[in-house]
Design a protein around this motif. Structure first.
Motif, PDB file in Angstrom:
ATOM      1  N   ALA A 197      -3.799   6.093   9.865  1.00  0.00           N
ATOM      2  CA  ALA A 197      -4.032   4.982   8.928  1.00  0.00           C
ATOM      3  C   ALA A 197      -2.974   3.889   9.112  1.00  0.00           C
ATOM      4  O   ALA A 197      -3.315   2.697   9.211  1.00  0.00           O
ATOM      5  CB  ALA A 197      -4.025   5.498   7.493  1.00  0.00           C
ATOM      6  N   LEU A 215      -9.456   2.871   4.545  1.00  0.00           N
ATOM      7  CA  LEU A 215      -8.840   1.545   4.653  1.00  0.00           C
ATOM      8  C   LEU A 215      -9.805   0.446   4.211  1.00  0.00           C
ATOM      9  O   LEU A 215      -9.381  -0.551   3.626  1.00  0.00           O
ATOM     10  CB  LEU A 215      -8.335   1.305   6.076  1.00  0.00           C
ATOM     11  CG  LEU A 215      -7.183   2.212   6.506  1.00  0.00           C
ATOM     12  CD1 LEU A 215      -6.792   1.938   7.939  1.00  0.00           C
ATOM     13  CD2 LEU A 215      -5.990   2.080   5.576  1.00  0.00           C
ATOM     14  N   GLN A 216     -11.089   0.633   4.448  1.00  0.00           N
ATOM     15  CA  GLN A 216     -12.084  -0.325   3.979  1.00  0.00           C
ATOM     16  C   GLN A 216     -12.079  -0.371   2.443  1.00  0.00           C
ATOM     17  O   GLN A 216     -12.122  -1.444   1.851  1.00  0.00           O
ATOM     18  CB  GLN A 216     -13.466   0.025   4.507  1.00  0.00           C
ATOM     19  CG  GLN A 216     -14.545  -0.956   4.084  1.00  0.00           C
ATOM     20  CD  GLN A 216     -15.918  -0.554   4.609  1.00  0.00           C
ATOM     21  OE1 GLN A 216     -16.176   0.607   4.920  1.00  0.00           O
ATOM     22  NE2 GLN A 216     -16.804  -1.513   4.699  1.00  0.00           N
ATOM     23  N   ALA A 272      -9.573   0.339   0.570  1.00  0.00           N
ATOM     24  CA  ALA A 272      -8.316  -0.296   0.180  1.00  0.00           C
ATOM     25  C   ALA A 272      -8.427  -1.816   0.265  1.00  0.00           C
ATOM     26  O   ALA A 272      -7.967  -2.528  -0.632  1.00  0.00           O
ATOM     27  CB  ALA A 272      -7.178   0.206   1.067  1.00  0.00           C
ATOM     28  N   CYS A 273      -9.070  -2.307   1.306  1.00  0.00           N
ATOM     29  CA  CYS A 273      -9.250  -3.759   1.445  1.00  0.00           C
ATOM     30  C   CYS A 273     -10.157  -4.310   0.349  1.00  0.00           C
ATOM     31  O   CYS A 273      -9.963  -5.435  -0.103  1.00  0.00           O
ATOM     32  CB  CYS A 273      -9.825  -4.091   2.816  1.00  0.00           C
ATOM     33  SG  CYS A 273      -8.653  -3.825   4.156  1.00  0.00           S
ATOM     34  N   MET A 316       0.856  -1.166   0.000  1.00  0.00           N
ATOM     35  CA  MET A 316       0.000   0.000   0.000  1.00  0.00           C
ATOM     36  C   MET A 316       0.902   1.228   0.000  1.00  0.00           C
ATOM     37  O   MET A 316       1.807   1.337   0.818  1.00  0.00           O
ATOM     38  CB  MET A 316      -0.890  -0.005   1.232  1.00  0.00           C
ATOM     39  CG  MET A 316      -1.806   1.197   1.292  1.00  0.00           C
ATOM     40  SD  MET A 316      -2.920   1.164   2.706  1.00  0.00           S
ATOM     41  CE  MET A 316      -3.787  -0.367   2.429  1.00  0.00           C
ATOM     42  N   ASP A 355     -11.040   4.960   8.637  1.00  0.00           N
ATOM     43  CA  ASP A 355     -11.585   3.602   8.518  1.00  0.00           C
ATOM     44  C   ASP A 355     -12.251   3.378   7.166  1.00  0.00           C
ATOM     45  O   ASP A 355     -12.119   2.309   6.565  1.00  0.00           O
ATOM     46  CB  ASP A 355     -12.562   3.302   9.654  1.00  0.00           C
ATOM     47  CG  ASP A 355     -11.856   3.180  11.002  1.00  0.00           C
ATOM     48  OD1 ASP A 355     -10.668   2.799  11.031  1.00  0.00           O
ATOM     49  OD2 ASP A 355     -12.495   3.489  12.026  1.00  0.00           O
ATOM     50  N   ARG A 383      -3.272   1.516  12.000  1.00  0.00           N
ATOM     51  CA  ARG A 383      -4.326   0.498  11.904  1.00  0.00           C
ATOM     52  C   ARG A 383      -3.934  -0.667  10.985  1.00  0.00           C
ATOM     53  O   ARG A 383      -4.687  -1.636  10.871  1.00  0.00           O
ATOM     54  CB  ARG A 383      -5.615   1.130  11.380  1.00  0.00           C
ATOM     55  CG  ARG A 383      -6.306   2.056  12.373  1.00  0.00           C
ATOM     56  CD  ARG A 383      -7.400   2.847  11.658  1.00  0.00           C
ATOM     57  NE  ARG A 383      -8.306   3.567  12.514  1.00  0.00           N
ATOM     58  CZ  ARG A 383      -8.071   4.776  13.014  1.00  0.00           C
ATOM     59  NH1 ARG A 383      -6.914   5.386  12.771  1.00  0.00           N
ATOM     60  NH2 ARG A 383      -8.969   5.382  13.765  1.00  0.00           N
ATOM     61  N   LEU A 384      -2.778  -0.563  10.321  1.00  0.00           N
ATOM     62  CA  LEU A 384      -2.348  -1.607   9.392  1.00  0.00           C
ATOM     63  C   LEU A 384      -1.441  -2.622  10.079  1.00  0.00           C
ATOM     64  O   LEU A 384      -0.682  -2.278  10.987  1.00  0.00           O
ATOM     65  CB  LEU A 384      -1.595  -0.986   8.207  1.00  0.00           C
ATOM     66  CG  LEU A 384      -2.402  -0.041   7.324  1.00  0.00           C
ATOM     67  CD1 LEU A 384      -1.486   0.632   6.297  1.00  0.00           C
ATOM     68  CD2 LEU A 384      -3.534  -0.788   6.631  1.00  0.00           C
TER      69      LEU A 384
END
Length: 181
Positions: free
Chosen positions: A26, A174-175, A177-178, A1, A171, A29-30
């Motif tokens: 961010a 990142l959601q 990104a997932c 990422m 959040d 949280r990874l």
């Protein structure tokens, strides 16, 4: 990422500090690790600069310390050049990009690139190299059409009108990104 951060004069030094806070939130949280998430960071103004490549840090703490060493750049907003540089250099094997994992770029910007057509072209070339593009726009003068040209699709554009509230969308970013993996 990879995170690509607008550090141009249109962002300004105080808002740049807020983008830095977003990055730290961010990254914290990874699950950063050698066999886990690799994180890279670039910033741009008139020219692009790699703060740290994807393969440099194998733990979250070191990556967070490196974020704190970013310096505001100023200058014009050459998002096109930055996206092209990110595609060629940051996502290159020599920078730690792995061919067997998804490549995701999160572009943090005020959405005021100095050349929209070139920015669109650079983002299209990144997608052709299998790099998923998420555009995060922060500020009251967002050029939403530019964000739409950067992101893979309109649902990969996340905006906040007040940069003071950018942490509220970590959040959500990142959601997205997932979902790109």
């Amino acid at each position: 990422m990879a995170f690509l951060v607008d550090s141009s004069a249109s962002v300004g030094p105080s808002d740049f500090q807020k983008l830095e806070t977003f990055l730290k939130g961010a990254i914290s949280r990874l699950d950063v690790g050698a066999d886990k998430v690799h994180v890279g960071l670039m910033q741009y103004g008139s020219y692009p600069s790699i703060t740290f490549p994807l393969g440099m840090y194998s733990n979250r703490g070191d990556a967070l310390k490196a974020v704190e060493k970013m310096n505001y750049m100023g200058g014009s907003s050459d998002a096109a050049g930055a996206i092209q540089y990110m595609t060629d250099k940051l996502f290159g094997a020599s920078s730690g990009a792995r061919s067997n994992v998804p490549r995701i770029a999160i572009v943090l910007t005020d959405g005021n690139s100095n050349n929209d057509a070139s920015t669109t072209s650079a983002a299209d070339k990144a997608r052709q190299q299998n790099i998923g593009m998420i555009a995060v726009g922060a500020g009251s003068n967002l050029q939403t059409y530019q964000l739409n040209h950067i992101a893979d699709s309109p649902d990969k554009v996340i905006t906040v009108s007040d940069v003071n509230n950018i942490d509220s969308i970590i959040d959500q970013v990142l959601q997205k990104a997932c979902q790109s993996t």
